[in-house]
Enzyme design. Structure first.
Site: not given
Ligand code: G6Q
Length: 556
Positions: A520, A221, A215, A361, A392, A275-276
Site C-alpha cells: 500500500k 481504493e 472502517k 489474512e 469440471h 475488518g474481516r
C-alpha cells in the site's frame, strides 16, 4: 495489561501432545480410510457431530482414528485453548500488536449480555447502532426516504474493499432468495475504474444511494471510488443533496462528515471489530438493506448460536475446534499446503474468497506471539469454488494430482428453489465426489472395466496406470438442513472460530495484518510517478523499467 489478560505464548511443538502426534503420524501416514471403515462399523457415527438439525458435520472420511483425535484434543488442552476462548469472549486485549480486543462476538450477543472493553459495557452501543440500522432500512420499507428529486431509492451501492466488501458480498449472494423485491444491492470494491464505471452505467442518480463502507475512511481504493461516485452524482444534483444519497459505515466519524455525509447517516463500529470479522457490525448494512431486518436478525442469531456452541462444547464435540484440529493435523503433520472449500450451492460461490481473506489474512504469519520466527507451518492456502462447476475444472488434481488436499464440502438438504430434481443431482454429485476421493479406483476394478469394454491385454496394460485412482483423500461434509440467514450465520461463525483456534495453537497473532501495509505504501509513492509529476528511478531496476515502459506505452 497483565499476562493473565493476554494469550499464552507457548510453542506448540514443545508440548507432549505435539511429540506424541509426531510419533503417531508414523503409524497413520499410510493407513487406508476404506480399511478403517471396513474394520469399524461405528466409524461414520463416531466421527460426526450434529447441532440441532441445523448443521451436521461428517468428518469420518479423514486420515484419522480415535487416537489422532484424542491427541489433537490433548494438544488443545495442553495449550489451554479454553483460556484463549474465554479471553476473546471477555474482551481482553488479545490483539496485542494493535492493543485491541477482538470482540466480533459482542456484535451478535443478546441485549442482556454484559461485555466490557476498557471497563465499558459495549452491548448497549452495539444495540443502539443496530437499532439505527434497522430504523434506516425501515424508512425504505415505508417508502419514507426519497431521493433528491422525490423518487424512491431502488439501488444501493456498497463501496468498500477487503473486510468492508467480501463478507457483505458473500452473504448478499448467499441469501439471494431472501432479498427484498424492491431493492437491488451492488458492490464496488476495485480501484480499477471499470468496476465503478460499469456499475454506475446501469444506475440512475435520482434513485441510487451509496453506502461508503470503510472502517478507517482512508483506504485509497474506497475513497477514490467514493469520490468518483460523488462526482457522478453531482453531475445532476447539488452538494446539499449528497446527504440524501450517501451514508457511511465507519469508525472515523470526522472523515465521513468531512466527505459530506450527515452525522445522522453514519453508522459506527469500533476498533475491536477487525475488518474481516465485521459483517455482523454496521458493515453489514448492505446485507440488512438486501434481506430486511428480520432476516438480518436471523443471521446474527445463527452467529450467536454458533458462538455459544464454540464457547461451551468440549473440544471433540466442538465443531469449530474439530475443524481447526483436522487442519493442523494435515498442515503440520501431513505437510498439506492448501485446503479446498467446495460449496455445493451456487449462491455460496463467494464463500471460498470470503474465507480466503478471513483465514489467510489472519493466519498468514511467520512470527510467534513471543516475537520469534515460527519453526513450523502456519496458515494454509485457502481456495475453492462451487460444485458442480468445479468438478469440471480443478477436481482432476484433487483426485489424481500429486498433492494431498483436504476438502470441505458444504451442502444444504433442502434447496431454496423449486427444481428438486436439480437438487437431487447436485447432492448426488457432492456425495459421489467425497466417496470417490476416499475410495478411488483400484487396478483390479480398472482391469475389469477395460476387459468388459473389449480392450486387448496390451491396450489394458498401457491404459492401466492412467486410470487408477489411489483414493484415500480426505474430506469433511458439512450438511445443512437448508441455507437460511440463521444457518449461514452459523457457518460464518464456525469458520471464524476455526481460524481463531488455529492461530491460537500456532502461537501467532491472528488479528493484525501488517503484511498488507508495505505494498500500500509503495503504491502511494508510485502513483505520482506514473502520471509524470514525480521522478521514477527510485526503485529497483525492474520496477523502474516497468514504470518507464508503462509511460511510453501510454503516451504512444
Ligand atoms: C481486514 C483488513 C482489510 C480491510 C480493508 C478495508 O481485516 O483490515 O481487508 O478491511 O483494507 O479497510 P477499511 O474498512 O478501513 O477501508
Amino acid at each position: 495489561m497483565t499476562n493473565s489478560d493476554t494469550l499464552h505464548k507457548q510453542d506448540p511443538t514443545l508440548t507432549a501432545a505435539w511429540n506424541k502426534l509426531t510419533d503417531h503420524f508414523q503409524d497413520m501416514k499410510d493407513v487406508s480410510m476404506a480399511k478403517m471403515f471396513a474394520e469399524d462399523s461405528k466409524r461414520a457415527k463416531d466421527f460426526a457431530l450434529e447441532l440441532e438439525e441445523v448443521l451436521f458435520l461428517d468428518y469420518s472420511k479423514n486420515l484419522i482414528n480415535g487416537k489422532t483425535m484424542a491427541l489433537l484434543s490433548d494438544l488443545a488442552e495442553e495449550l489451554d485453548l479454553k483460556d484463549g476462548i474465554d479471553k476473546m469472549f471477555a474482551g481482553k486485549l488479545i490483539n496485542e500488536t494493535e492493543g485491541r480486543a477482538v470482540l466480533h462476538t459482542a456484535l451478535r450477543a443478546p441485549r442482556s449480555a454484559h461485555i466490557e472493553v476498557y471497563g465499558e459495557n459495549v452491548v448497549p452501543k452495539v444495540q443502539e447502532v443496530l437499532a439505527r440500522m434497522k430504523d434506516f432500512v425501515g424508512l425504505f420499507d415505508d417508502k419514507k426516504w426519497k431521493g433528491y428529486t422525490g423518487k424512491d431509492i431502488t439501488d444501493f451501492v456498497n463501496i468498500g474493499i477487503g473486510g468492508s466488501d467480501l463478507g457483505p458480498v458473500m452473504v448478499c449472494e448467499a441469501l439471494t432468495p431472501f432479498h427484498h423485491p424492491d431493492r437491488k444491492v451492488h458492490f464496488v470494491s476495485n480501484v480499477d475504474g471499470a468496476h465503478i464505471e460499469q456499475t454506475l452505467a446501469a444506475l440512475d442518480p435520482e434513485t441510487t444511494l451509496f453506502i461508503i463502507a470503510s472502517k478507517t475512511f482512508t483506504t485509497i481504493e474506497t475513497m477514490t471510488n467514493a469520490h468518483s461516485a460523488r462526482e457522478w452524482f453531482l453531475e445532476g444534483a447539488s452538494q446539499n443533496d449528497v446527504k440524501k444519497h450517501f451514508v457511511a459505515l465507519s469508525t472515523n466519524i470526522d472523515a465521513a462528515v468531512a466527505f459530506g455525509i450527515g452525522e445522522e447517516n453514519i453508522f459506527e463500529f469500533w476498533d475491536w471489530v477487525g475488518g474481516r470479522y465485521s459483517l455482523s457490525s454496521a458493515i453489514g448494512l448492505s446485507i440488512l438493506v438486501a434481506i430486511g431486518a428480520d432476516h438480518f436478525s436471523g443471521l446474527l442469531s445463527g452467529m450467536h448460536w454458533m458462538d455459544n456452541h464454540f464457547r461451551s462444547a468440549p473440544p471433540l464435540e466442538n465443531i469449530p475446534v474439530v475443524l481447526a484440529l483436522l487442519g493442523i493435523w494435515y498442515s503440520n503433520f501431513h505437510g498439506c499446503e492448501t485446503e479446498a472449500i467446495l460449496p455445493y450451492d451456487q449462491n455460496l460461490r463467494y464463500l471460498p474468497s470470503y474465507l480466503q481473506q478471513a483465514s489467510m489474512e489472519s493466519n498468514g504469519k511467520m512470527v510467534t506471539r513471543a516475537g520469534s520466527e515460527v519453526s513450523y507451518e502456519t496458515g494454509s492456502i485457502i481456495w475453492g469454488d462451487a460444485g458442480t462447476n468445479s468438478q469440471h475444472s480443478f477436481f482432476q488434481l484433487l483426485h489424481q494430482g500429486t498433492r494431498l488436499i483436504p476438502c470441505d464440502f458444504l451442502l444444504p438438504a433442502i434447496p431454496n428453489h423449486s427444481l428438486d430434481h436439480h437438487h437431487t443431482l447436485l447432492a448426488a454429485n457432492a456425495f459421489a465426489q467425497c466417496e470417490a476421493l476416499m475410495t478411488g479406483k483400484s487396478a483390479d476394478q480398472v482391469k475389469l472395466e477395460l476387459a468388459q469394454s473389449g480392450k486387448t491385454d496390451e491396450a489394458m496394460d498401457q491404459l492401466l496406470p492412467f486410470k487408477v485412482f489411489d483414493g484415500n483423500r480426505p474430506s469433511n461434509m458439512i450438511l445443512l438442513k437448508r441455507l437460511t440467514p440463521f444457518s449461514l450465520g452459523a457457518i460464518i461463525a464456525m469458520y471464524e472460530h476455526k481460524i481463531f483456534v488455529q492461530g491460537y495453537i500456532w502461537n501467532i497473532f491472528s488479528f493484525d495484518q501488517f503484511g498488507v501495509e508495505l505494498g500500500k505504501a509503495l503504491a502511494k509513492d508510485l502513483a505520482p510517478e506514473l502520471t509524470g509529476s514525480a521522478k521514477s528511478e527510485m526503485h529497483d531496476a525492474s520496477t523502474n523499467q516497468l514504470v518507464a515502459k508503462f509511460k511510453s506505452l501510454k503516451s504512444n
